[in-house]
Design a protein around this motif. Sequence first.
Motif, PDB file in Angstrom:
ATOM      1  N   LEU A  16       0.795  -1.395   0.298  1.00 14.00           N
ATOM      2  CA  LEU A  16      -0.219  -0.037  -0.070  1.00 14.00           C
ATOM      3  C   LEU A  16       1.093   1.307   0.200  1.00 14.00           C
ATOM      4  CD1 LEU A  16      -2.270  -1.314   2.585  1.00 14.00           C
ATOM      5  CD2 LEU A  16      -2.864  -1.500   0.293  1.00 14.00           C
ATOM      6  N   PHE A  17       0.993   2.285  -0.919  1.00 15.23           N
ATOM      7  CA  PHE A  17       1.222   3.256  -1.198  1.00 15.23           C
ATOM      8  C   PHE A  17       0.651   4.288  -0.551  1.00 15.23           C
ATOM      9  CE2 PHE A  17       3.325   0.260  -4.626  1.00 15.23           C
ATOM     10  CZ  PHE A  17       4.628   0.699  -4.041  1.00 15.23           C
ATOM     11  N   ASP A  18       1.851   5.535  -0.085  1.00 11.39           N
ATOM     12  CA  ASP A  18       0.573   7.014   0.271  1.00 11.39           C
ATOM     13  C   ASP A  18       2.144   7.576  -0.916  1.00 11.39           C
ATOM     14  OD1 ASP A  18      -0.069   9.244   0.549  1.00 11.39           O
ATOM     15  OD2 ASP A  18       0.099   9.000   2.819  1.00 11.39           O
ATOM     16  N   GLY A  19       1.813   8.448  -1.759  1.00 14.28           N
ATOM     17  CA  GLY A  19       2.875   8.446  -2.634  1.00 14.28           C
ATOM     18  C   GLY A  19       4.355   7.859  -2.471  1.00 14.28           C
ATOM     19  N   ASP A  20       5.970   7.746  -2.382  1.00 16.08           N
ATOM     20  CA  ASP A  20       6.305   7.238  -1.493  1.00 16.08           C
ATOM     21  C   ASP A  20       6.165   6.293  -0.328  1.00 16.08           C
ATOM     22  OD1 ASP A  20       7.034   7.647  -4.424  1.00 16.08           O
ATOM     23  OD2 ASP A  20       8.905   8.927  -4.358  1.00 16.08           O
ATOM     24  N   LYS A  21       6.083   6.825  -0.036  1.00 12.65           N
ATOM     25  CA  LYS A  21       5.526   6.369   1.747  1.00 12.65           C
ATOM     26  C   LYS A  21       4.418   4.652   1.091  1.00 12.65           C
ATOM     27  CE  LYS A  21       4.507   6.170   6.647  1.00 12.65           C
ATOM     28  NZ  LYS A  21       4.454   7.232   7.135  1.00 12.65           N
ATOM     29  N   GLY A  24       1.862   0.138   4.104  1.00 11.20           N
ATOM     30  CA  GLY A  24       1.086  -1.561   4.494  1.00 11.20           C
ATOM     31  C   GLY A  24       1.027  -2.443   3.464  1.00 11.20           C
ATOM     32  N   ILE A  25       0.188  -3.526   3.728  1.00  9.86           N
ATOM     33  CA  ILE A  25       0.340  -4.242   2.365  1.00  9.86           C
ATOM     34  C   ILE A  25      -1.427  -4.957   3.049  1.00  9.86           C
ATOM     35  CG2 ILE A  25       2.163  -5.589   2.793  1.00  9.86           C
ATOM     36  CD1 ILE A  25       1.622  -7.315   4.380  1.00  9.86           C
ATOM     37  N   ARG A  26      -1.645  -5.141   1.133  1.00  7.45           N
ATOM     38  CA  ARG A  26      -3.189  -5.753   1.052  1.00  7.45           C
ATOM     39  C   ARG A  26      -2.903  -7.144   1.079  1.00  7.45           C
ATOM     40  NH1 ARG A  26      -6.661  -2.614  -3.490  1.00  7.45           N
ATOM     41  NH2 ARG A  26      -6.852  -1.476  -1.263  1.00  7.45           N
ATOM     42  N   LEU A  27      -3.713  -7.714   1.458  1.00  7.44           N
ATOM     43  CA  LEU A  27      -3.359  -8.913   1.518  1.00  7.44           C
ATOM     44  C   LEU A  27      -4.396  -9.678   0.212  1.00  7.44           C
ATOM     45  CD1 LEU A  27      -4.289 -10.670   5.274  1.00  7.44           C
ATOM     46  CD2 LEU A  27      -2.149 -10.186   4.223  1.00  7.44           C
ATOM     47  N   SER A  28      -4.188 -11.364  -0.603  1.00 11.74           N
ATOM     48  CA  SER A  28      -4.648 -11.311  -1.625  1.00 11.74           C
ATOM     49  C   SER A  28      -5.913 -11.322  -1.664  1.00 11.74           C
ATOM     50  CB  SER A  28      -4.379 -12.576  -2.112  1.00 11.74           C
ATOM     51  OG  SER A  28      -3.220 -12.457  -2.343  1.00 11.74           O
TER      52      SER A  28
END
Lengths: 619, 266
Positions: free
Chosen positions: A188-193, A196-200
């Motif tokens: 999960l991106f917020d710009g270049d930050k 977190g992650i998204r599970l499948s």
Amino acid sequence: MIAERETSMDDVQRQAMDVDIACVGFGPATAAFLTTVSRELLNEDGTPKLLSQKMPGMPLQIMCYERADDISFGVSGVVTKAKAIRQSFPDLTVEDISMAQEIKKEKMVYLLDPVGASRRSTVHNFLDSLLKPVAKNHAIESPFIPGGMNKHGGLLFSIGQFNQWVGAQIMSSGLVQLWPGTPVNAPLFDGDKVTGIRLSDQGVDLRGNPEAAFMPGMDIHADLTVVGDGPVGYIGQQLDEHFGLPEDHEQKDWAVGMKMVVELPEQSTLEAGTVLHTLGFPEPEIFGFLYVHPDRLASLGIFIPSWFDNPARTSYRYLQHWMMHPYLWKDLQGGTLKSWGAKSLQESGKHGEPLLAGDGFARIGEGSGSTNIFLNSGVDEAWMTGILLGKAVITLATEQKPFSKDNLQATYVKKRHDSWLEREAQIAAGARNGFQRGFFTGLLGMGLTMLSGGIFKVKTPAKAAYERSVNLIDFYKGRIPEAEIKKIQQESYAKGIAASDALMTRAGWPDIPYDGQLLMTHQDALFSGGKVQAAAGYKDHVVFLFPYLCETCENKLCIEICSGQAITPGENGIPEFDREKCIHCGACMWNCVKTIPGDPTKTNISFQAGSGGLHSVEN
Amino acid sequence: MSLTIVVCGSLVPDPLQSLIPMPTPDGFGLKNEMMLPHVLDPWAAHALYEAANLAKKVNGKVYLVSLGLKAKLQQSMMTIAQKVPFELVAVDASHSGFSDSSAVADALAAAINSIAGLDKSSLLIFGGWESASRAAGTTMQIVGEKLGIVDQFQGVDEILLNSDGSFQVLERVEGGTHQVSVCSGPPAVLGWATGNLPEPPNNPQVGMLNMRIVMPAIQQAKPATIKDQALTFHNVEVPAQRRQTKIVKDTPVPEIAREIVEWLRL
């Protein structure tokens, strides 16, 4: 910790959860990270030492998501000096881990070609003829193991058993949660930050379209995402795509290692703790290994590198011919296949090192370029990256500093670049590039690097499979007429199978005398040596991005190299993928010879995060 | 109507592995059993999914009574806990597949009896009719007997609750048909066949909720010894296997059937 809230992204309502640290992939690097951090989470009196930002009053909340069905389903016979592992476990003894053994004897063996089918140059054949009179069992044992390559005093073990052992210790602390069977689909991106992650997603069809039981993958919001998903990890790939690789870095040097765990026959004289490294056969480009565990078990296998210009690059058939070499067969004949598997190795090492840390994320393990292929060592290096990140996280959490790019650079990256890991990686960088120009040039390059401590190397750029001139006509020139090659290929593809078997037989490789015990068909190995599982409800993890490119592809390396015969010829030249046979080695991705429009470094096969794979703990 | 459903679901070595019986000082066991990955017994897993489904309908509660070595319970529960909500009652014991089912039932019944505040008037005991660990198909029956539960159903594929508290059960009988029974109400023992429910997806949120209880339960698991005094195995053999795999696409069904018959006749 569970935030009872939902986020709306891509028009899909998703559950979300907030944690302090989310880890992707459970291998040696993540295991080391979790081991290091979990020991410092609490004070001796049981009160939190490293405080959670998400759950005030609690220790850091750490989750680890692993796509395989069990944390012990890894594939790698490991021979290692274990200096980093012993740093974490100073009192480690081999009795602690099943199948572990101290290394007692190590040999480098040059294998001559007893079959006459190996593709050797005239010079090579001439040199072989000089060696033949002094060879025993068509092999020459080297009197010494070069420099840093020898692992005397180290350990050999099964990565599956090691992961199981270390995983049990981490879980028993109750401070870290490891979730197997949970593929991660995206950062999960917020710009270049990285936030977190998204599970499948689950309950989707093979293309990812929602079905009746659709369950959107959860968003795991984390202050730090630790990416240790291996050489072909999907999250690592997406980070590389977002940030690009550092200047002058590239990941073009690969190999697929295929291995078996074999119960040795009673007549075998191989002692536990014996390590063999082979070169020269079945093809000069193919290196082999054999490690003897306790209880007459052995891990053995070969590596097929990306610079091997044979489009009929079937690891399985070559592995069988390698096993049947007289030098090895005397100890293997009558043995029983216990387990089998394959994995990709990212052999670019330091040269393939990605951006190691940024705002909210850090990379560890093989996917972070830690494998030292010059020293034939990867697990201990991966472990070390986990220790270093663990220490950095402890420092930052203690000082209550955020996991920002600057802070991670000043701690983790700096420590890593100041460590023995970096010094050895610098020596190794490009040391094997000579193999890009041939077997002897490669050996020369290795020798130069070794003797000069890395000052001198054969300088030649590494080329990816899609940059090399790989075609069957050239490879079999003088051995199989062009028209016959095409006929064999057409006939094989019409049957829905790869052409490599038929081509090798035509090129003079003898048929394999199947015994149903150790020598068996590729499909039988799939069922006998590990058992592949593919959970329903997930999308396919191998995707042919632009099918029209496959229609014009003459080589179809993806079909020939596929370790599980999961990729087969399909209609109009577009391969078909059957995930119920996929063992997740990822070799299709880097063997694809077609790059996609707009990105000359990305191949036409997208290798994503899928659930399932081999169920084997002995590998 | 509220129900308490206790599912007896022990760990077994992953049936996908090569399981090789061998004599040990304590009787027969499996070669390298500790090295093998363990899973929730697939038969019991069906029972667990059916229990969770039923509990959801009646706002009931599910306990999973699981027998296995602590280390294996710890590892396996990370997967099992993601499937459906339950409260774990862990029993730290190795029972292999060669244990006397009566001795296993003893340990399970004792664990069930140890559940605080268990109301037997609303109790259903679920479990696998059979087991992937070479059981004799008698464990659930004996658990019921030891708990004094006389209404027992084996080979169950479906349970339907009636509004008066009774329930209808479909049990497998010969010839692929079902026997339909109506039971006036709990307590009862149901040994499940496969049921009708698919394996639930892994739900991380369910996993997180379960783990709040699972990890302490494993830490507090009481050790139990499975005594096999009444049972001796004189010999154990696995059926001989012949394997000849080939890949053929789009073969007509009659042709596949013909090949199977031919292969069986060999």
